[in-house]
Design a protein around this motif. Structure first.
Motif, PDB file in Angstrom:
ATOM      1  N   VAL A   1     -51.641 -35.888 -17.422  1.00 29.63           N
ATOM      2  CA  VAL A   1     -52.380 -34.863 -16.671  1.00 29.63           C
ATOM      3  C   VAL A   1     -51.411 -33.837 -16.083  1.00 29.63           C
ATOM      4  O   VAL A   1     -51.619 -32.615 -16.186  1.00 29.63           O
ATOM      5  N   VAL A   2     -50.333 -34.326 -15.474  1.00 34.30           N
ATOM      6  CA  VAL A   2     -49.366 -33.435 -14.830  1.00 34.30           C
ATOM      7  C   VAL A   2     -48.660 -32.568 -15.874  1.00 34.30           C
ATOM      8  O   VAL A   2     -48.476 -31.363 -15.683  1.00 34.30           O
ATOM      9  N   ARG A   3     -48.278 -33.179 -17.000  1.00 28.04           N
ATOM     10  CA  ARG A   3     -47.602 -32.386 -18.047  1.00 28.04           C
ATOM     11  C   ARG A   3     -48.485 -31.249 -18.538  1.00 28.04           C
ATOM     12  O   ARG A   3     -48.054 -30.096 -18.619  1.00 28.04           O
ATOM     13  N   ARG A   4     -49.721 -31.568 -18.859  1.00 27.39           N
ATOM     14  CA  ARG A   4     -50.624 -30.550 -19.409  1.00 27.39           C
ATOM     15  C   ARG A   4     -50.973 -29.496 -18.361  1.00 27.39           C
ATOM     16  O   ARG A   4     -51.121 -28.314 -18.691  1.00 27.39           O
ATOM     17  N   THR A   5     -51.101 -29.924 -17.109  1.00 25.03           N
ATOM     18  CA  THR A   5     -51.387 -28.964 -16.042  1.00 25.03           C
ATOM     19  C   THR A   5     -50.238 -27.968 -15.900  1.00 25.03           C
ATOM     20  O   THR A   5     -50.458 -26.744 -15.850  1.00 25.03           O
TER      21      THR A   5
END
Length: 435
Positions: free
Chosen positions: A262-266
Protein backbone atom coordinates in the motif's frame (compact mmCIF):
# COMPACT_ATOMS: atom_id res chain seq x y z
CA UNK A 1 50.86 -4.13 2.04
CA UNK A 2 47.87 -3.77 4.36
CA UNK A 3 47.69 -4.83 8.00
CA UNK A 4 45.65 -7.86 6.94
CA UNK A 5 48.85 -9.76 6.18
CA UNK A 6 49.98 -9.28 9.79
CA UNK A 7 46.93 -11.22 11.04
CA UNK A 8 47.59 -14.18 8.75
CA UNK A 9 45.63 -13.26 5.62
CA UNK A 10 47.32 -14.57 2.47
CA UNK A 11 49.11 -12.11 0.17
CA UNK A 12 46.71 -12.56 -2.77
CA UNK A 13 43.73 -11.82 -0.51
CA UNK A 14 45.42 -8.77 1.03
CA UNK A 15 45.91 -7.45 -2.49
CA UNK A 16 42.24 -8.10 -3.30
CA UNK A 17 41.21 -6.19 -0.18
CA UNK A 18 43.49 -3.30 -1.16
CA UNK A 19 41.87 -3.23 -4.59
CA UNK A 20 38.51 -2.86 -2.83
CA UNK A 21 39.97 0.04 -0.77
CA UNK A 22 39.91 -2.01 2.44
CA UNK A 23 43.30 -1.46 4.06
CA UNK A 24 43.03 -1.99 7.81
CA UNK A 25 41.19 -4.80 9.63
CA UNK A 26 38.46 -3.85 12.08
CA UNK A 27 38.36 -5.23 15.62
CA UNK A 28 36.04 -8.11 14.71
CA UNK A 29 38.24 -9.00 11.73
CA UNK A 30 41.34 -9.23 13.94
CA UNK A 31 39.63 -11.46 16.50
CA UNK A 32 38.15 -14.16 14.30
CA UNK A 33 39.12 -17.78 15.00
CA UNK A 34 36.73 -20.51 16.34
CA UNK A 35 34.35 -18.01 17.79
CA UNK A 36 31.07 -16.23 18.34
CA UNK A 37 31.57 -12.72 16.97
CA UNK A 38 29.39 -9.84 18.13
CA UNK A 39 29.88 -6.44 16.52
CA UNK A 40 27.71 -3.57 15.36
CA UNK A 41 26.32 -3.46 11.85
CA UNK A 42 28.67 -2.08 9.23
CA UNK A 43 31.79 -3.33 11.03
CA UNK A 44 32.84 -5.82 8.35
CA UNK A 45 31.65 -9.18 9.72
CA UNK A 46 31.57 -10.79 6.25
CA UNK A 47 35.29 -10.16 5.75
CA UNK A 48 35.89 -11.28 9.34
CA UNK A 49 34.75 -14.81 8.49
CA UNK A 50 35.49 -14.66 4.76
CA UNK A 51 39.18 -13.76 4.99
CA UNK A 52 40.35 -16.72 7.13
CA UNK A 53 38.16 -19.13 5.15
CA UNK A 54 39.53 -17.95 1.81
CA UNK A 55 43.11 -17.98 3.09
CA UNK A 56 42.83 -21.62 4.20
CA UNK A 57 40.89 -22.59 1.07
CA UNK A 58 43.59 -21.19 -1.24
CA UNK A 59 46.10 -23.60 0.32
CA UNK A 60 43.98 -26.59 -0.75
CA UNK A 61 41.10 -25.54 -3.08
CA UNK A 62 39.27 -28.87 -3.29
CA UNK A 63 35.58 -29.76 -2.90
CA UNK A 64 33.02 -27.77 -0.89
CA UNK A 65 35.30 -26.01 1.57
CA UNK A 66 32.88 -23.74 3.40
CA UNK A 67 29.15 -23.39 4.09
CA UNK A 68 27.57 -20.09 5.13
CA UNK A 69 24.00 -20.17 6.45
CA UNK A 70 22.07 -16.91 6.64
CA UNK A 71 18.39 -16.09 7.31
CA UNK A 72 17.38 -14.25 4.12
CA UNK A 73 17.84 -14.59 0.38
CA UNK A 74 19.10 -11.04 0.02
CA UNK A 75 21.83 -11.60 2.61
CA UNK A 76 22.89 -14.81 0.90
CA UNK A 77 23.22 -13.04 -2.45
CA UNK A 78 25.17 -10.19 -0.85
CA UNK A 79 27.61 -12.54 0.88
CA UNK A 80 28.10 -14.43 -2.39
CA UNK A 81 28.91 -11.16 -4.18
CA UNK A 82 31.53 -10.29 -1.57
CA UNK A 83 33.10 -13.76 -1.73
CA UNK A 84 33.18 -13.55 -5.54
CA UNK A 85 34.91 -10.17 -5.40
CA UNK A 86 37.46 -11.31 -2.82
CA UNK A 87 38.23 -14.59 -4.61
CA UNK A 88 38.15 -13.34 -8.22
CA UNK A 89 41.92 -13.73 -8.63
CA UNK A 90 41.70 -17.40 -7.60
CA UNK A 91 38.78 -18.47 -9.88
CA UNK A 92 36.52 -19.13 -6.91
CA UNK A 93 33.30 -21.09 -7.50
CA UNK A 94 30.25 -20.23 -5.39
CA UNK A 95 26.74 -21.71 -5.23
CA UNK A 96 23.86 -19.68 -3.82
CA UNK A 97 21.09 -21.95 -2.51
CA UNK A 98 17.96 -19.94 -1.66
CA UNK A 99 14.21 -20.13 -2.14
CA UNK A 100 12.49 -18.73 -5.19
CA UNK A 101 14.99 -20.28 -7.61
CA UNK A 102 15.08 -23.56 -9.56
CA UNK A 103 15.75 -26.62 -7.36
CA UNK A 104 17.10 -28.51 -10.39
CA UNK A 105 19.63 -25.81 -11.31
CA UNK A 106 20.74 -25.54 -7.70
CA UNK A 107 21.17 -29.33 -7.45
CA UNK A 108 23.41 -29.26 -10.53
CA UNK A 109 25.53 -26.54 -8.93
CA UNK A 110 25.90 -28.55 -5.71
CA UNK A 111 26.83 -31.66 -7.68
CA UNK A 112 29.61 -29.62 -9.34
CA UNK A 113 31.34 -29.25 -5.92
CA UNK A 114 31.59 -25.45 -5.68
CA UNK A 115 34.22 -24.14 -3.27
CA UNK A 116 31.69 -22.29 -1.11
CA UNK A 117 27.95 -22.69 -0.59
CA UNK A 118 25.93 -19.71 0.65
CA UNK A 119 22.44 -20.84 1.66
CA UNK A 120 19.26 -20.18 3.58
CA UNK A 121 18.51 -23.10 5.94
CA UNK A 122 15.05 -23.86 4.51
CA UNK A 123 16.17 -24.35 0.92
CA UNK A 124 19.31 -26.31 1.84
CA UNK A 125 17.16 -28.57 4.05
CA UNK A 126 14.87 -29.15 1.03
CA UNK A 127 17.85 -30.34 -1.01
CA UNK A 128 19.07 -32.63 1.80
CA UNK A 129 15.59 -34.14 2.00
CA UNK A 130 14.74 -34.38 -1.70
CA UNK A 131 17.69 -33.95 -4.08
CA UNK A 132 19.55 -37.22 -3.60
CA UNK A 133 22.94 -38.36 -2.37
CA UNK A 134 24.90 -37.07 -5.39
CA UNK A 135 23.72 -33.54 -4.66
CA UNK A 136 24.56 -33.37 -0.96
CA UNK A 137 27.64 -35.62 -0.86
CA UNK A 138 30.08 -32.70 -1.02
CA UNK A 139 28.61 -31.13 2.12
CA UNK A 140 29.89 -34.09 4.18
CA UNK A 141 33.46 -32.78 3.92
CA UNK A 142 32.89 -29.09 4.70
CA UNK A 143 35.79 -27.57 6.67
CA UNK A 144 34.08 -24.33 7.74
CA UNK A 145 30.52 -23.62 8.89
CA UNK A 146 29.37 -20.03 9.40
CA UNK A 147 26.06 -18.95 10.92
CA UNK A 148 25.53 -15.33 9.90
CA UNK A 149 22.94 -13.35 11.91
CA UNK A 150 23.19 -16.21 14.38
CA UNK A 151 20.65 -14.83 16.85
CA UNK A 152 17.98 -15.04 14.15
CA UNK A 153 19.04 -18.49 12.94
CA UNK A 154 18.98 -19.86 16.49
CA UNK A 155 15.37 -18.77 16.99
CA UNK A 156 12.57 -21.36 16.90
CA UNK A 157 11.53 -20.53 13.33
CA UNK A 158 14.73 -22.04 11.88
CA UNK A 159 15.17 -24.90 14.36
CA UNK A 160 14.10 -27.94 12.32
CA UNK A 161 15.78 -26.74 9.11
CA UNK A 162 19.05 -26.08 10.94
CA UNK A 163 18.98 -29.57 12.48
CA UNK A 164 18.55 -31.10 9.05
CA UNK A 165 21.46 -29.04 7.67
CA UNK A 166 23.72 -30.01 10.59
CA UNK A 167 22.85 -33.69 10.15
CA UNK A 168 24.74 -33.86 6.85
CA UNK A 169 27.85 -31.92 7.94
CA UNK A 170 31.06 -33.30 9.46
CA UNK A 171 31.13 -33.58 13.25
CA UNK A 172 32.25 -30.54 15.25
CA UNK A 173 35.79 -31.91 15.71
CA UNK A 174 36.29 -32.03 11.93
CA UNK A 175 35.09 -28.55 11.04
CA UNK A 176 35.53 -24.98 12.24
CA UNK A 177 32.37 -23.20 13.36
CA UNK A 178 31.88 -19.43 13.44
CA UNK A 179 28.79 -17.53 14.54
CA UNK A 180 28.30 -13.83 13.79
CA UNK A 181 25.67 -11.41 14.95
CA UNK A 182 25.07 -7.76 15.77
CA UNK A 183 22.95 -8.90 18.74
CA UNK A 184 24.59 -11.37 21.13
CA UNK A 185 21.49 -12.91 22.73
CA UNK A 186 21.30 -15.34 25.64
CA UNK A 187 20.74 -18.19 23.16
CA UNK A 188 23.99 -17.27 21.41
CA UNK A 189 25.95 -16.88 24.66
CA UNK A 190 24.71 -20.27 25.88
CA UNK A 191 26.69 -21.93 23.10
CA UNK A 192 29.92 -20.90 24.84
CA UNK A 193 29.25 -23.37 27.64
CA UNK A 194 28.33 -26.33 25.46
CA UNK A 195 30.77 -29.26 25.60
CA UNK A 196 33.33 -29.36 22.78
CA UNK A 197 35.43 -32.24 21.42
CA UNK A 198 38.54 -32.90 23.51
CA UNK A 199 40.91 -32.00 20.66
CA UNK A 200 39.34 -28.57 20.08
CA UNK A 201 39.69 -25.37 22.11
CA UNK A 202 36.60 -24.11 23.90
CA UNK A 203 34.39 -21.81 21.84
CA UNK A 204 34.92 -18.20 22.83
CA UNK A 205 32.84 -15.06 22.42
CA UNK A 206 34.34 -11.85 21.07
CA UNK A 207 32.14 -8.80 21.52
CA UNK A 208 33.70 -5.71 20.01
CA UNK A 209 31.97 -3.17 22.23
CA UNK A 210 29.48 -2.84 25.05
CA UNK A 211 25.87 -3.74 24.27
CA UNK A 212 24.65 -0.15 24.33
CA UNK A 213 27.33 1.13 21.96
CA UNK A 214 26.76 -1.80 19.66
CA UNK A 215 23.03 -1.06 19.60
CA UNK A 216 23.09 2.55 18.43
CA UNK A 217 26.13 4.27 16.86
CA UNK A 218 26.93 7.69 18.28
CA UNK A 219 26.62 9.29 14.83
CA UNK A 220 22.98 8.19 14.49
CA UNK A 221 20.32 10.83 15.25
CA UNK A 222 17.12 9.25 16.62
CA UNK A 223 13.73 11.00 16.42
CA UNK A 224 10.04 10.23 16.91
CA UNK A 225 6.79 11.82 15.72
CA UNK A 226 3.38 11.34 17.34
CA UNK A 227 0.91 10.72 14.51
CA UNK A 228 -2.72 9.49 14.18
CA UNK A 229 -2.60 5.92 12.84
CA UNK A 230 -5.22 6.51 10.14
CA UNK A 231 -3.19 9.21 8.33
CA UNK A 232 0.36 7.88 8.73
CA UNK A 233 0.90 7.91 4.97
CA UNK A 234 0.43 11.68 4.92
CA UNK A 235 3.09 12.20 7.58
CA UNK A 236 5.45 9.81 5.80
CA UNK A 237 5.03 11.69 2.53
CA UNK A 238 5.57 15.01 4.31
CA UNK A 239 8.85 13.75 5.79
CA UNK A 240 10.13 12.36 2.49
CA UNK A 241 9.18 15.49 0.52
CA UNK A 242 10.51 17.99 3.09
CA UNK A 243 13.31 20.15 1.69
CA UNK A 244 15.80 18.63 4.16
CA UNK A 245 14.96 15.07 3.05
CA UNK A 246 13.80 15.27 -0.58
CA UNK A 247 17.19 14.17 -1.92
CA UNK A 248 18.03 11.65 0.79
CA UNK A 249 18.02 7.90 0.21
CA UNK A 250 15.61 6.38 2.69
CA UNK A 251 14.46 2.98 3.93
CA UNK A 252 10.93 2.77 5.32
CA UNK A 253 10.21 -0.25 7.53
CA UNK A 254 6.73 -1.72 8.00
CA UNK A 255 5.49 -4.77 9.89
CA UNK A 256 3.31 -6.40 7.19
CA UNK A 257 3.63 -7.17 3.48
CA UNK A 258 0.21 -5.66 2.74
CA UNK A 259 1.27 -2.38 4.34
CA UNK A 260 4.50 -2.41 2.33
CA UNK A 261 2.58 -2.66 -0.92
CA UNK A 262 0.00 0.00 0.00
CA UNK A 263 2.76 2.44 0.98
CA UNK A 264 4.84 1.70 -2.13
CA UNK A 265 1.95 2.24 -4.51
CA UNK A 266 0.78 5.34 -2.65
CA UNK A 267 4.23 6.97 -2.86
CA UNK A 268 4.59 5.92 -6.50
CA UNK A 269 1.28 7.64 -7.28
CA UNK A 270 2.77 10.76 -5.64
CA UNK A 271 5.76 10.55 -8.04
CA UNK A 272 8.38 9.44 -5.52
CA UNK A 273 10.95 7.00 -6.94
CA UNK A 274 10.18 3.99 -4.78
CA UNK A 275 10.76 0.23 -4.63
CA UNK A 276 9.70 -2.44 -2.14
CA UNK A 277 11.18 -5.56 -0.60
CA UNK A 278 8.95 -8.14 1.11
CA UNK A 279 8.11 -11.84 1.07
CA UNK A 280 5.07 -11.54 -1.25
CA UNK A 281 7.29 -10.47 -4.15
CA UNK A 282 8.80 -13.06 -6.54
CA UNK A 283 12.54 -13.49 -6.01
CA UNK A 284 13.46 -11.71 -9.23
CA UNK A 285 11.42 -8.65 -8.21
CA UNK A 286 13.07 -8.67 -4.78
CA UNK A 287 16.49 -8.73 -6.41
CA UNK A 288 15.55 -6.01 -8.88
CA UNK A 289 14.21 -3.76 -6.11
CA UNK A 290 17.46 -4.03 -4.20
CA UNK A 291 19.54 -3.32 -7.32
CA UNK A 292 17.38 -0.30 -8.18
CA UNK A 293 17.78 1.11 -4.68
CA UNK A 294 21.53 0.53 -4.59
CA UNK A 295 21.86 2.22 -8.01
CA UNK A 296 19.70 5.16 -6.81
CA UNK A 297 17.12 4.44 -9.52
CA UNK A 298 14.75 4.28 -6.54
CA UNK A 299 15.32 6.82 -3.77
CA UNK A 300 13.04 5.11 -1.22
CA UNK A 301 12.86 1.42 -0.32
CA UNK A 302 9.76 0.17 1.52
CA UNK A 303 10.62 -3.02 3.37
CA UNK A 304 9.54 -5.53 5.98
CA UNK A 305 12.14 -6.96 8.37
CA UNK A 306 13.39 -9.18 5.54
CA UNK A 307 15.67 -6.19 4.80
CA UNK A 308 16.53 -5.21 8.37
CA UNK A 309 19.60 -7.41 8.81
CA UNK A 310 23.05 -7.26 7.31
CA UNK A 311 22.28 -5.68 3.96
CA UNK A 312 25.12 -3.35 3.04
CA UNK A 313 23.67 -0.32 1.27
CA UNK A 314 26.32 2.30 2.05
CA UNK A 315 24.40 5.46 1.16
CA UNK A 316 21.21 5.09 3.24
CA UNK A 317 20.83 8.47 4.94
CA UNK A 318 17.43 8.08 6.58
CA UNK A 319 15.55 5.16 8.15
CA UNK A 320 11.84 5.63 8.92
CA UNK A 321 9.94 3.23 11.17
CA UNK A 322 6.48 3.54 9.63
CA UNK A 323 5.43 0.73 11.99
CA UNK A 324 7.11 0.24 15.36
CA UNK A 325 8.49 -3.31 15.79
CA UNK A 326 7.32 -5.44 18.73
CA UNK A 327 10.88 -6.59 19.48
CA UNK A 328 13.33 -3.80 20.42
CA UNK A 329 16.17 -5.77 18.80
CA UNK A 330 14.37 -5.45 15.46
CA UNK A 331 14.52 -1.67 15.91
CA UNK A 332 18.28 -1.96 16.42
CA UNK A 333 18.68 -3.95 13.22
CA UNK A 334 16.45 -1.61 11.21
CA UNK A 335 18.23 1.59 12.17
CA UNK A 336 21.53 -0.21 11.59
CA UNK A 337 20.91 0.22 7.85
CA UNK A 338 22.13 3.82 8.24
CA UNK A 339 25.08 5.42 10.07
CA UNK A 340 27.26 2.50 8.94
CA UNK A 341 31.06 2.36 9.14
CA UNK A 342 31.39 5.78 10.76
CA UNK A 343 29.00 7.70 8.50
CA UNK A 344 26.21 9.89 9.85
CA UNK A 345 22.57 8.85 9.69
CA UNK A 346 19.10 9.70 10.90
CA UNK A 347 16.06 7.68 11.95
CA UNK A 348 12.47 8.82 12.52
CA UNK A 349 9.81 6.62 14.14
CA UNK A 350 6.11 7.30 13.53
CA UNK A 351 4.47 6.66 16.89
CA UNK A 352 0.70 6.14 16.93
CA UNK A 353 -1.59 5.90 19.93
CA UNK A 354 -0.94 2.14 20.37
CA UNK A 355 2.87 2.30 20.17
CA UNK A 356 3.85 4.04 23.41
CA UNK A 357 4.84 0.88 25.31
CA UNK A 358 6.90 -0.33 22.35
CA UNK A 359 8.82 2.95 22.19
CA UNK A 360 9.50 2.77 25.93
CA UNK A 361 10.93 -0.73 25.49
CA UNK A 362 13.11 0.48 22.61
CA UNK A 363 14.43 3.43 24.63
CA UNK A 364 15.32 1.06 27.46
CA UNK A 365 17.07 -1.30 25.03
CA UNK A 366 19.22 1.40 23.42
CA UNK A 367 19.70 3.32 26.68
CA UNK A 368 18.66 6.54 24.97
CA UNK A 369 15.58 8.77 24.72
CA UNK A 370 14.31 9.54 21.23
CA UNK A 371 14.10 13.25 20.38
CA UNK A 372 10.94 14.82 19.00
CA UNK A 373 11.08 15.54 15.25
CA UNK A 374 9.73 19.05 14.83
CA UNK A 375 10.28 19.86 11.14
CA UNK A 376 6.83 18.50 10.25
CA UNK A 377 3.75 20.01 11.93
CA UNK A 378 0.13 18.86 11.91
CA UNK A 379 -0.92 22.07 10.15
CA UNK A 380 1.62 21.52 7.36
CA UNK A 381 0.41 17.97 6.81
CA UNK A 382 -3.27 19.03 6.69
CA UNK A 383 -2.56 21.96 4.39
CA UNK A 384 -0.05 20.44 1.98
CA UNK A 385 -0.48 16.67 1.74
CA UNK A 386 -3.53 15.20 3.47
CA UNK A 387 -5.90 15.37 0.50
CA UNK A 388 -3.42 14.34 -2.22
CA UNK A 389 -2.09 11.43 -0.16
CA UNK A 390 -5.62 10.22 0.66
CA UNK A 391 -6.48 10.11 -3.04
CA UNK A 392 -3.20 8.33 -3.87
CA UNK A 393 -3.87 5.74 -1.15
CA UNK A 394 -7.40 5.03 -2.39
CA UNK A 395 -6.04 4.49 -5.91
CA UNK A 396 -3.35 2.17 -4.55
CA UNK A 397 -5.84 0.05 -2.59
CA UNK A 398 -8.18 -0.13 -5.62
CA UNK A 399 -5.27 -1.41 -7.77
CA UNK A 400 -4.38 -4.05 -5.19
CA UNK A 401 -7.97 -5.19 -4.88
CA UNK A 402 -8.26 -5.51 -8.67
CA UNK A 403 -5.02 -7.51 -8.83
CA UNK A 404 -6.05 -9.64 -5.82
CA UNK A 405 -2.81 -8.86 -4.04
CA UNK A 406 -2.03 -11.38 -1.31
CA UNK A 407 -4.56 -13.95 -2.57
CA UNK A 408 -1.88 -16.62 -2.98
CA UNK A 409 -0.83 -16.18 0.65
CA UNK A 410 -4.45 -16.32 1.82
CA UNK A 411 -5.06 -19.49 -0.22
CA UNK A 412 -2.04 -21.21 1.35
CA UNK A 413 -3.23 -20.17 4.83
CA UNK A 414 -6.75 -21.52 4.20
CA UNK A 415 -5.34 -24.80 2.90
CA UNK A 416 -3.08 -25.11 5.95
CA UNK A 417 -6.01 -24.51 8.29
CA UNK A 418 -8.09 -27.06 6.39
CA UNK A 419 -5.30 -29.65 6.64
CA UNK A 420 -4.93 -29.00 10.35
CA UNK A 421 -8.65 -29.42 10.97
CA UNK A 422 -8.83 -32.64 8.93
CA UNK A 423 -6.02 -34.11 11.04
CA UNK A 424 -7.79 -33.28 14.27
CA UNK A 425 -9.92 -36.13 15.55
CA UNK A 426 -12.48 -35.76 18.29
CA UNK A 427 -12.39 -38.67 20.64
CA UNK A 428 -15.79 -40.00 21.54
CA UNK A 429 -16.32 -40.82 25.21
CA UNK A 430 -16.41 -44.50 25.96
CA UNK A 431 -19.74 -45.95 27.01
CA UNK A 432 -19.60 -47.02 30.60
CA UNK A 433 -21.51 -50.17 31.42
CA UNK A 434 -23.75 -50.01 34.45
CA UNK A 435 -23.33 -52.59 37.10
Amino acid sequence: MSDFKSIGVSRWLSESLNAMRIYTPTAIQKACHDCIGGAKTGSGKTIAFGAPMLTKWSEDPMGIFGLVLTPTRELALQIAEQFAALGAAMNIRIAVIVGGESMVEQAIKLQGKPHFVIATPGRLADHILNSGEDTIEGLKRVRYLVLDEADRLLSNSFGSDLQRCFSILPSADKRQTLLFTATVTDAVRALKDRPTPTNKPKLFIHEVDSVDKVAIPSQLETYFMLVPSYVKESYLYSILSHEDNEKKTAMVFVNRTHTAEVVRRTLRNLEIRVASLHSELPQQERTNSLHRFRANAARVLIATDVASRGLDIPDVELVINYDIPADPDDFVHRVGRTARAGRKGQTISLVSEKDVSRIQAIEERINKKLDKYEKITDNKVIKKSLQSVSIAKREAEAEMSKEEFGERKRTIKRKSQKDDSSNYKIKKPKNKSRK
